[in-house]
Design a protein around this motif. Structure first.
Motif, PDB file in Angstrom:
ATOM      1  N   ALA A   1      -8.607 -29.323 -20.748  1.00  0.00           N
ATOM      2  CA  ALA A   1      -7.937 -29.313 -19.442  1.00  0.00           C
ATOM      3  C   ALA A   1      -7.107 -28.053 -19.242  1.00  0.00           C
ATOM      4  N   ASP A   2      -6.552 -27.519 -20.336  1.00  0.00           N
ATOM      5  CA  ASP A   2      -5.706 -26.334 -20.187  1.00  0.00           C
ATOM      6  C   ASP A   2      -6.509 -25.057 -19.936  1.00  0.00           C
TER       7      ASP A   2
ATOM      8  N   THR B   1      -8.643 -24.920 -17.347  1.00  0.00           N
ATOM      9  CA  THR B   1      -9.110 -25.022 -15.969  1.00  0.00           C
ATOM     10  C   THR B   1      -8.096 -24.432 -14.986  1.00  0.00           C
ATOM     11  N   THR B   2      -8.602 -23.958 -13.851  1.00  0.00           N
ATOM     12  CA  THR B   2      -7.772 -23.423 -12.780  1.00  0.00           C
ATOM     13  C   THR B   2      -8.363 -23.824 -11.442  1.00  0.00           C
TER      14      THR B   2
ATOM     15  N   GLU C   1      -2.903 -27.842 -13.967  1.00  0.00           N
ATOM     16  CA  GLU C   1      -4.247 -28.165 -14.439  1.00  0.00           C
ATOM     17  C   GLU C   1      -4.936 -29.052 -13.404  1.00  0.00           C
TER      18      GLU C   1
ATOM     19  N   SER D   1      -6.324 -33.044 -13.774  1.00  0.00           N
ATOM     20  CA  SER D   1      -5.804 -33.707 -14.972  1.00  0.00           C
ATOM     21  C   SER D   1      -5.119 -35.014 -14.611  1.00  0.00           C
TER      22      SER D   1
ATOM     23  N   ARG E   1      -1.451 -20.788 -18.565  1.00  0.00           N
ATOM     24  CA  ARG E   1      -1.976 -20.622 -17.205  1.00  0.00           C
ATOM     25  C   ARG E   1      -2.544 -19.220 -17.004  1.00  0.00           C
TER      26      ARG E   1
END
Length: 361
Positions: free
Chosen positions: A185-186, A188-189, A196, A199, A269
């Motif tokens: 999940a970390d 993704t953008t 996230e 999420s 991020r």
């Protein structure tokens, strides 16, 4: 089986090798595109706290500070966090603790360890196989209403598909445990979303929700083994009851606390944004190769490719110094699939050139 609902597949017949993982593809001298772990050195704010614990190894691990840090990151209470020795341990705890479930269902293609853990604990497993022709998109109605344990990845390994949170949340209901593997999940953008996208890590309103998280991918900590589960205290207590004492080491606890800070989240991020640009570059280059198809829109640190003769191509790539992940060990895929990790643009360009040469040979 004819008596199963549409979209379900039993585990009978010839089975893919659920125990096969990307690290088995890697070897000396090979450029690693098979493992989805970021290959950058740990920043000082992470390496320092880990190294500092080496003088404290005579003491038993104390998980409380790390638990509190992880809870604060996800706006939860510490009793809604269970730290684990990597996400993989979480799947084993789920399989061992929830022995009373009657109809566990795993949504595939996805990471094979959740199903492997269920089967090792004696659970009969049913599969919902998502369709490549539909870009592996989730349709919650395909999951049987009486399934009391449902496991799904988001974003999903190996498809790199990011399902809408509302679609995944629609799988939650009283009497069911919904396990969402958010190990990536970390990565993704989404435009306009500083966090996230999709999420469920901060959702406390969904009955039976268990979110599985990993810190080993973005921060290159696969050898340290650190992850965690997020969920209701009473559900996590059942899992903790079957967890070995001191399952998470002191260095891993230091890593968990460091990765939960504001500095870490901001860095994460930024890494995800850079990854998105590198992934778009790789996908654009692959689009120039006849016969290579990227299904859907990849959202994570890897891309799933469909190309005829992938088994032979993978072997030829290996001879040329490149390791990629075979796809036939994932339920719902087959021998014409390969998974490729997203690296920097120079590496991706070199890979695409070698892939083109290999396919033309």
């Amino acid at each position: 089986m004819s008596d199963q609902p549409s979209g379900l597949a039993a585990t009978a017949g010839v089975e893919p090798d659920l125990a096969h993982h990307g690290d088995a593809e890697v070897g000396d001298g090979l450029i690693d595109l098979a493992v989805n772990v970021r290959q950058a050195p740990a920043p000082a704010w992470l390496a320092g706290p880990i190294a500092a614990t080496l003088t404290e190894l005579a003491h038993y691990p104390d998980p409380l500070p790390a638990r509190a840090a992880v809870a604060a990151r996800h706006r939860r209470h510490p009793n809604e966090v269970l730290l684990t020795a990597g996400a993989a341990e979480g799947f084993v705890l789920i399989a061992q603790a929830l022995r009373g479930v009657r109809r566990p269902v795993v949504v595939h293609p996805q990471f094979t360890e959740p199903e492997a853990a269920l089967r090792a604990a004696g659970h009969p497993v049913e599969r919902v196989l998502l369709d490549a022709a539909d870009d592996f998109r989730l349709d919650p109605s395909r999951v049987p209403a009486d399934a009391d344990l449902v496991m799904i990845g988001n974003p999903t390994n190996p498809t790199s598909v990011l399902h809408p949170a509302r679609m995944v949340a629609a799988l939650a209901r009283p009497g069911r445990v919904l396990v969402v593997d958010e190990a990536f999940a970390d990565t993704t953008t989404a435009p306009g979303d500083p966090g996230e996208p999709e999420s469920l890590a901060e959702r406390r309103d969904l009955p039976g929700l268990l979110v599985v998280r990993s810190l080993t991918k973005t921060w290159g900590l696969a050898g340290l083994r650190i992850g965690y589960l997020l969920g209701a205290p009473e559900l996590l207590a059942r899992l903790a009851a079957v967890q070995p004492l001191w399952a998470v080491s002191t260095p891993a606890l230091a890593a968990a606390a460091a990765c939960a800070t504001d500095v870490a989240v901001q860095a994460e991020r930024a890494i995800a944004a850079d990854l998105a640009a590198d992934r778009d570059h790789l996908v654009a280059r692959l689009a120039d190769l006849p016969g290579v198809r990227v299904v859907g829109r990849p959202a994570s640190a890897f891309v799933l490719l469909h190309l005829p003769g992938a088994t032979a191509i993978r072997a030829a790539l290996r001879e040329r110094g490149w390791a990629v992940r075979r796809g036939d060990t994932f339920p719902g895929l087959g021998p014409d699939w390969l998974r490729v990790a997203v690296r920097d643009r120079i590496t991706s360009d070199a890979f695409v050139d070698v892939l083109r040469e290999t396919m033309e040979a």
